[in-house]
Motif scaffolding. Structure first.
Motif, PDB file in Angstrom:
ATOM      1  N   GLN A 169     -73.352  -0.470   4.697  1.00 31.49           N
ATOM      2  CA  GLN A 169     -71.929  -0.154   4.681  1.00 31.49           C
ATOM      3  C   GLN A 169     -71.608   0.890   5.721  1.00 31.49           C
ATOM      4  O   GLN A 169     -72.470   1.639   6.177  1.00 31.49           O
ATOM      5  N   LYS A 201     -77.809   6.264  -0.017  1.00 29.27           N
ATOM      6  CA  LYS A 201     -78.318   6.454   1.346  1.00 29.27           C
ATOM      7  C   LYS A 201     -79.784   6.079   1.414  1.00 29.27           C
ATOM      8  O   LYS A 201     -80.565   6.377   0.515  1.00 29.27           O
ATOM      9  N   GLU A 257     -72.995  -2.810 -12.245  1.00 35.85           N
ATOM     10  CA  GLU A 257     -72.876  -1.658 -11.358  1.00 35.85           C
ATOM     11  C   GLU A 257     -73.310  -0.408 -12.106  1.00 35.85           C
ATOM     12  O   GLU A 257     -72.838  -0.140 -13.197  1.00 35.85           O
ATOM     13  N   ARG A 301     -75.599   1.803  -5.049  1.00 36.66           N
ATOM     14  CA  ARG A 301     -75.161   2.210  -3.711  1.00 36.66           C
ATOM     15  C   ARG A 301     -75.746   3.584  -3.430  1.00 36.66           C
ATOM     16  O   ARG A 301     -75.778   4.440  -4.312  1.00 36.66           O
ATOM     17  N   ARG A 350     -76.439  -4.938   1.686  1.00 43.23           N
ATOM     18  CA  ARG A 350     -75.363  -4.781   2.659  1.00 43.23           C
ATOM     19  C   ARG A 350     -75.351  -3.355   3.171  1.00 43.23           C
ATOM     20  O   ARG A 350     -75.295  -2.416   2.377  1.00 43.23           O
ATOM     21  N   VAL A 393     -75.893   3.956   4.654  1.00 40.59           N
ATOM     22  CA  VAL A 393     -75.416   3.767   3.282  1.00 40.59           C
ATOM     23  C   VAL A 393     -75.492   2.269   2.993  1.00 40.59           C
ATOM     24  O   VAL A 393     -74.989   1.458   3.755  1.00 40.59           O
ATOM     25  N   VAL A 394     -76.160   1.926   1.883  1.00 37.17           N
ATOM     26  CA  VAL A 394     -76.324   0.527   1.523  1.00 37.17           C
ATOM     27  C   VAL A 394     -75.806   0.281   0.114  1.00 37.17           C
ATOM     28  O   VAL A 394     -75.781   1.176  -0.721  1.00 37.17           O
ATOM     29  N   ALA A 395     -75.412  -0.957  -0.102  1.00 38.49           N
ATOM     30  CA  ALA A 395     -75.112  -1.454  -1.446  1.00 38.49           C
ATOM     31  C   ALA A 395     -76.067  -2.617  -1.653  1.00 38.49           C
ATOM     32  O   ALA A 395     -76.309  -3.400  -0.730  1.00 38.49           O
TER      33      ALA A 395
END
Length: 127
Positions: free
Chosen positions: A125, A50, A30, A48, A123, A98-100
């Motif tokens: 979010q 935008k 991460e 993570r 994903r 918003v993505v991870a």
């Protein structure tokens, strides 16, 4: 005989440590987008942010993921196809989502990019 046994034990322990080190390197790390540097090329990261600037061509998709700075993300055709087969429609991805995601840090035209790791690595979010 005792020297041979000690040498074998040392080799086994060394081998287990090598396996542990390799397996740790395969886990996504991460990271904040602004902390990713050229030293991370080849590293698997989890980020993570935008979405902005979505485009698609020849079955592949490209977009920026932004936090304090932006990184370009590439989803190549083979992964995009698997995502569609698993009911993830990339056409529904919108600016501002918003993505991870997990991916590999690469360099393309002297800029850092992220290549999506696999079809399950993105994903969307809730905001």
């Amino acid at each position: 005989m005792d020297k041979l046994m000690l040498l074998s034990l040392f080799g086994a322990v060394l081998g287990m440590l090598a396996i542990l080190a390799i397996s740790r390197g395969m886990q996504p790390q991460e990271m904040k987008i602004d902390s990713i540097t050229a030293g991370d090329i080849g590293r698997i990261v989890a980020i993570r942010g935008k979405v902005s600037g979505i485009s698609g061509r020849s079955g592949s998709y490209f977009f920026n993921v932004c936090a304090a700075k932006c990184l370009r993300v590439a989803i190549f055709g083979n992964i995009a196809k698997r995502m569609a087969e698993s009911s993830t429609n990339l056409a529904d991805l919108k600016n501002g989502n918003v993505v991870a995601l997990e991916g590999v840090v690469r360099e393309y035209k002297e800029e850092l990019t992220i290549d999506l790791l696999d079809y399950k690595s993105l994903r969307v979010q809730k905001k």
